[in-house]
Each structure stands twice: as structure tokens, then as C-alpha cells.
Design a protein around this motif. Structure first.
Motif, PDB file in Angstrom:
ATOM      1  N   HIS A   1       1.739  11.444   0.205  1.00 61.41           N
ATOM      2  CA  HIS A   1       1.727  10.837  -1.121  1.00 61.41           C
ATOM      3  C   HIS A   1       2.425   9.480  -1.063  1.00 61.41           C
ATOM      4  N   ASN A   2       1.649   8.455  -1.335  1.00 68.02           N
ATOM      5  CA  ASN A   2       2.057   7.050  -1.323  1.00 68.02           C
ATOM      6  C   ASN A   2       2.220   6.508   0.091  1.00 68.02           C
ATOM      7  N   VAL A   3       2.732   5.279   0.155  1.00 69.53           N
ATOM      8  CA  VAL A   3       2.581   4.445   1.349  1.00 69.53           C
ATOM      9  C   VAL A   3       3.420   4.910   2.532  1.00 69.53           C
ATOM     10  N   ILE A   4       4.725   4.980   2.356  1.00 70.87           N
ATOM     11  CA  ILE A   4       5.621   5.281   3.475  1.00 70.87           C
ATOM     12  C   ILE A   4       5.295   6.646   4.069  1.00 70.87           C
ATOM     13  N   CYS A   5       5.050   7.614   3.201  1.00 70.41           N
ATOM     14  CA  CYS A   5       4.740   8.965   3.691  1.00 70.41           C
ATOM     15  C   CYS A   5       3.494   8.968   4.555  1.00 70.41           C
ATOM     16  N   ASN A   6       2.534   8.090   4.242  1.00 70.23           N
ATOM     17  CA  ASN A   6       1.298   8.128   5.024  1.00 70.23           C
ATOM     18  C   ASN A   6       1.480   7.558   6.418  1.00 70.23           C
TER      19      ASN A   6
ATOM     20  N   ASP B   1       2.799  -3.868  -6.271  1.00 66.70           N
ATOM     21  CA  ASP B   1       2.754  -4.628  -5.027  1.00 66.70           C
ATOM     22  C   ASP B   1       3.723  -4.029  -4.013  1.00 66.70           C
ATOM     23  N   MET B   2       3.312  -4.053  -2.745  1.00 65.26           N
ATOM     24  CA  MET B   2       4.149  -3.546  -1.663  1.00 65.26           C
ATOM     25  C   MET B   2       4.632  -4.704  -0.812  1.00 65.26           C
TER      26      MET B   2
ATOM     27  N   LYS C   1       5.275  -6.015   5.092  1.00 64.09           N
ATOM     28  CA  LYS C   1       5.374  -5.127   6.259  1.00 64.09           C
ATOM     29  C   LYS C   1       4.862  -3.725   5.928  1.00 64.09           C
ATOM     30  N   GLN C   2       5.271  -3.195   4.759  1.00 62.90           N
ATOM     31  CA  GLN C   2       4.829  -1.849   4.385  1.00 62.90           C
ATOM     32  C   GLN C   2       3.318  -1.807   4.185  1.00 62.90           C
ATOM     33  N   ASN C   3       2.768  -2.855   3.585  1.00 59.90           N
ATOM     34  CA  ASN C   3       1.325  -2.896   3.362  1.00 59.90           C
ATOM     35  C   ASN C   3       0.576  -2.937   4.699  1.00 59.90           C
ATOM     36  N   TRP C   4       1.118  -3.683   5.657  1.00 59.30           N
ATOM     37  CA  TRP C   4       0.508  -3.779   6.984  1.00 59.30           C
ATOM     38  C   TRP C   4       0.547  -2.421   7.684  1.00 59.30           C
ATOM     39  N   LEU C   5       1.694  -1.760   7.609  1.00 58.81           N
ATOM     40  CA  LEU C   5       1.824  -0.441   8.237  1.00 58.81           C
ATOM     41  C   LEU C   5       0.898   0.574   7.573  1.00 58.81           C
ATOM     42  N   TYR C   6       0.767   0.463   6.262  1.00 61.71           N
ATOM     43  CA  TYR C   6      -0.148   1.385   5.564  1.00 61.71           C
ATOM     44  C   TYR C   6      -1.588   1.155   6.016  1.00 61.71           C
TER      45      TYR C   6
ATOM     46  N   GLN D   1      -7.922  -4.498  -0.915  1.00 62.42           N
ATOM     47  CA  GLN D   1      -6.926  -4.762   0.125  1.00 62.42           C
ATOM     48  C   GLN D   1      -7.410  -4.359   1.510  1.00 62.42           C
ATOM     49  N   PHE D   2      -8.196  -3.279   1.582  1.00 62.74           N
ATOM     50  CA  PHE D   2      -8.619  -2.733   2.874  1.00 62.74           C
ATOM     51  C   PHE D   2     -10.122  -2.476   2.871  1.00 62.74           C
ATOM     52  N   PRO D   3     -10.926  -3.524   2.750  1.00 66.25           N
ATOM     53  CA  PRO D   3     -12.382  -3.332   2.624  1.00 66.25           C
ATOM     54  C   PRO D   3     -13.011  -2.606   3.808  1.00 66.25           C
ATOM     55  N   VAL D   4     -12.403  -2.744   4.999  1.00 66.14           N
ATOM     56  CA  VAL D   4     -12.974  -2.094   6.176  1.00 66.14           C
ATOM     57  C   VAL D   4     -12.926  -0.567   6.058  1.00 66.14           C
ATOM     58  N   PHE D   5     -12.033  -0.051   5.201  1.00 62.11           N
ATOM     59  CA  PHE D   5     -11.898   1.397   5.037  1.00 62.11           C
ATOM     60  C   PHE D   5     -12.513   1.888   3.725  1.00 62.11           C
ATOM     61  N   SER D   6     -13.379   1.099   3.112  1.00 61.75           N
ATOM     62  CA  SER D   6     -13.917   1.441   1.788  1.00 61.75           C
ATOM     63  C   SER D   6     -14.553   2.820   1.751  1.00 61.75           C
ATOM     64  N   ARG D   7     -15.229   3.203   2.850  1.00 62.12           N
ATOM     65  CA  ARG D   7     -15.916   4.491   2.854  1.00 62.12           C
ATOM     66  C   ARG D   7     -14.954   5.676   2.833  1.00 62.12           C
ATOM     67  N   LYS D   8     -13.706   5.433   3.193  1.00 61.07           N
ATOM     68  CA  LYS D   8     -12.717   6.510   3.177  1.00 61.07           C
ATOM     69  C   LYS D   8     -12.088   6.702   1.798  1.00 61.07           C
ATOM     70  N   ILE D   9     -12.312   5.763   0.878  1.00 58.26           N
ATOM     71  CA  ILE D   9     -11.570   5.722  -0.385  1.00 58.26           C
ATOM     72  C   ILE D   9     -12.354   6.424  -1.486  1.00 58.26           C
ATOM     73  N   VAL D  10     -11.704   7.374  -2.147  1.00 54.18           N
ATOM     74  CA  VAL D  10     -12.302   8.104  -3.265  1.00 54.18           C
ATOM     75  C   VAL D  10     -11.278   8.179  -4.394  1.00 54.18           C
ATOM     76  N   THR D  11     -11.735   8.605  -5.566  1.00 47.88           N
ATOM     77  CA  THR D  11     -10.852   8.753  -6.724  1.00 47.88           C
ATOM     78  C   THR D  11     -10.725  10.219  -7.112  1.00 47.88           C
ATOM     79  N   VAL D  12      -9.494  10.683  -7.282  1.00 52.59           N
ATOM     80  CA  VAL D  12      -9.218  11.993  -7.876  1.00 52.59           C
ATOM     81  C   VAL D  12      -8.145  11.765  -8.935  1.00 52.59           C
ATOM     82  N   ARG D  13      -8.525  11.906 -10.184  1.00 57.76           N
ATOM     83  CA  ARG D  13      -7.562  11.647 -11.262  1.00 57.76           C
ATOM     84  C   ARG D  13      -6.536  12.769 -11.345  1.00 57.76           C
TER      85      ARG D  13
END
Length: 365
Positions: free
Chosen positions: A87-92, A116-117, A120-125, A149-161
Motif C-alpha cells: 500500500h503506497n509508494v515506499i511499501c511497494n 507529489d512524491m 528519489k521516491q518516485n524514481w524508486l517506485y 507518470q509511468f506510461p510504459v506501465f499503463s497496461r498494469k494500471i487498473v482502478t479499484v475504488r
């Protein structure tokens, strides 16, 4: 299925509430769950451990902590996880490092906010997304941010409300309103407005206070209940005193009885500068409250303008005041918007619905 959730802490907050409710529902549905806190356990740990749900901690220190990565890897191995849900950036990026040599475990990450992150954290994410199977935004606004921010990974991105446990919330009622006015020692016909949010810059309480001063010109008996705590509490309390509104704006601090409080108020307001998918707005919907919110992040995915509430633009103090006045002075709007709020959350905002969507992701769909 064996699901290991990774969170920073279990301190009081919307993200933490979502994780706790999700884990409970996953266990009800026959899964085995473990929660790992990257830093420390936090104030909510007793609530989850009391239900027999184990919680571990990696005790992460400042900077890149290899020891924390090793501890997380050990928890994953010992628990025999099929899924690691961070859950969220650092954990990932800690989860990705822990799973780098373990390709048999699915890694799912949920981004709960829009803020905004640091670079460095955004790069690591972004780097961690190489190992991540699915990146989940909690609203369309969050998912669209990730795609930009990460168009190369667009296919991995989904929404769950996000979803909440509706059974925990009662619809607002005259009886609850009377009880709350008695608790506050204010007249029984007082119009009560509430905000539930951390007292920080992002939630923009100052804008709401300025708007509420204007509201009092039309509805002089109204009160604003500020529910929540945070680093700006003393600053905001001083601001209220300078405005001469100490008797009109009431700070209630962190409360464990938010559901009870909401059932007694007349209107819910959220003045955020930025927002992911607000749990407090979902709670207000479950309490059948009319809503006023800034058009920030995922707020517009919950507040349907002129249906269950009103949206205003950030920084527009006059519009915020006018919207609050319009609802407080109209019995019809309060009833209609509140009823629509409850109907919407029953369709779109339950923890059961959220859980089913995550299960589909865990199964590779």
C-alpha cells in the motif's frame, strides 16, 4: 489464498482503515492474511490483533534499510504468501526488493493518494513497477496520474475504488441530532456541519473557516465540528480564536465514534487541496448526509454535483460558503442529497465490492 499486506504503519487514517476492513472481509471469504508494518505497528494494531489477525513489523530505519528488506522477505517466506499486497509508494519498492528473486508470488500495489512524491521516491517506485504485477489506483484520478507518470506501465494500471463497511453507519436522524446537540451543549435546532480530516495543509481547513465565517451571516446559529487531529491543530485553533469563532467552530480531535457523530450532523464538508478517494466522504454517504467538497482528485467521483451534494473549486471561499448556505437553508436539498448519498454508496462504495475486485486481480484477471 494467502495474502500478505504491507503498510507503513497502522496509525489512525483512511488508508489504514481501508486495509483493516479489506483484511477482515478477505478472511470472511476464506483467505489467510498477515499484515506487515514497514515502520511500526501504530494505534490501530489492537483492533486488528483482537480479531486474531497477526501483525508483524520490519522496524524500518531512516534511508535505505536492507535489514528491513530481509525481515520482510522472511515474513513472506514463513507465511508462504501467494500474494503480497503493498500500500503506497515506499511499501511497494520494499516489497519489490523482497520479492526480486521470488517470481512465484504476485505483487499488487495500491496507490491511495495523489500527492507529489520526492524525486528519489518516485524514481524508486517506478523501478519497483518492473516487479509489480498490478498497480491499482483507488479512483480514476489516481490511476490517470499513474499513467501520466509511468506510461510504459499503463497496461498494469487498473482502478479499484475504496469501500467501507456500511453496517457500521446509521443514517442521520432527528434522534441522533438531538443527542449530539446535547453532547455539545448547544440548542437543539442548531445546524451542524462536520469535516473529518487530518489537520494538515492538504485538507485546507483555513479555507473552510473563512467560508464558515460567511455562512454565519446567513445561518448565525450554525456550528462547524472539526473531527480529526494533526500537526496544525494549535495553529488552526489560534486562527479560529483570531477570527472570533471559538464558540462556532468546535475541535473534537481524533474520535473512535465518527459513525455516531455523523448520524447527528446536517451537512458534511471536505475542503481538500488534493485528495485521492476520501474515506470520510464515503462515511458521510453511508450516514445519508448531503455533501459539499472541493473539486480535487477523486472527490468528483463521489460527489455528484446537484445530485448528492455540491462541488466547488479550490480557493473559491465565496462559492464554498454559498454551497453550504444553500444546503443548510433547504430542507428539500438536505433530504434529497442525503438520500442519494446513501443510495450511491450502497451501489458503489462497499468493502465487499472492493474485496471482490481485488480477488479478481489476485487471480490474474
Amino acid at each position: 489464498m494467502r495474502i500478505l499486506h504491507v503498510v507503513e504503519t497502522l496509525h489512525v487514517g483512511g488508508l489504514e482503515r481501508v486495509v483493516i476492513d479489506l483484511v477482515r472481509e478477505q478472511i470472511v471469504r476464506g483467505n489467510h492474511c498477515l499484515v506487515v508494518c514497514l515502520f511500526e505497528k501504530g494505534a490501530l494494531v489492537n483492533e486488528i490483533e483482537a480479531q486474531g489477525i497477526p501483525v508483524e513489523t520490519c522496524s524500518k530505519q531512516g534511508g535505505l534499510d536492507i535489514a528491513a528488506t530481509k525481515r520482510l522477505r522472511g515474513f513472506i517466506r514463513e507465511f508462504q504468501a501467494n500474494v503480497v499486497h503493498s500500500h503506497n509508494v515506499i511499501c511497494n519498492y520494499y516489497a519489490a526488493m523482497a520479492l526480486m528473486s521470488n517470481t512465484g508470488v504476485l505483487l499488487v500495489n495500491t496507490r491511495h493518494g495523489i500527492g507529489d512524491m520526492p524525486i528519489k521516491q518516485n524514481w524508486l517506485y517506478g523501478l519497483s513497477l518492473l516487479r509489480t504485477n498490478r498497480a491499482v489506483g483507488v479512483c480514476n484520478a489516481t490511476s490517470n496520474m499513474l499513467r501520466r507518470q509511468f506510461p510504459v506501465f499503463s497496461r498494469k494500471i487498473v482502478t479499484v475504488r475504496n469501500g467501507i463497511v456500511l453496517d457500521a453507519y446509521q443514517k442521520r436522524s432527528p434522534k441522533s441530532h438531538q443527542w449530539l446537540t446535547e453532547q455539545l451543549s448547544v440548542p437543539g435546532d442548531t445546524m451542524l456541519v462536520a469535516i473529518v480530516a487530518r489537520l494538515n495543509m492538504i485538507k485546507n481547513h483555513s479555507m473552510l473557516f473563512r467560508a464558515f465565517r460567511l455562512v454565519l451571516e446567513s445561518v448565525p446559529g450554525a456550528r462547524l465540528l472539526v473531527i480529526g487531529d494533526g500537526e496544525l491543530r494549535s495553529v488552526l485553533e489560534r486562527e479560529v480564536r483570531r477570527m472570533g469563532l471559538k464558540e462556532k467552530i468546535i475541535f473534537l480531535g481524533d474520535r473512535r465514534d465518527v459513525a455516531t457523530l455523523l448520524s447527528g450532523v446536517d451537512l458534511f464538508v471536505l475542503s481538500s487541496l488534493k485528495e485521492g478517494y476520501s474515506i470520510s466522504l464515503l462515511e458521510a454517504c453511508a450516514s445519508a448526509l448531503p455533501l459539499v467538497a472541493t473539486n480535487a482528485g477523486g472527490n468528483s467521483e463521489i460527489v455528484q454535483h446537484n445530485n448528492n451534494g455540491l462541488l466547488v473549486e479550490n480557493g473559491d471561499v465565496n462559492s464554498l460558503a454559498d454551497s453550504i448556505i444553500a444546503i443548510l437553508t433547504s430542507d428539500r436539498k438536505r433530504q434529497e442529497y442525503g438520500s442519494n448519498s446513501r443510495a450511491w454508496v450502497e451501489r458503489e462504495g462497499t468493502v465487499r465490492g472492493m474485496c471482490r475486485k481485488y480477488e479478481a486481480i489476485y487471480q490474474g484477471n
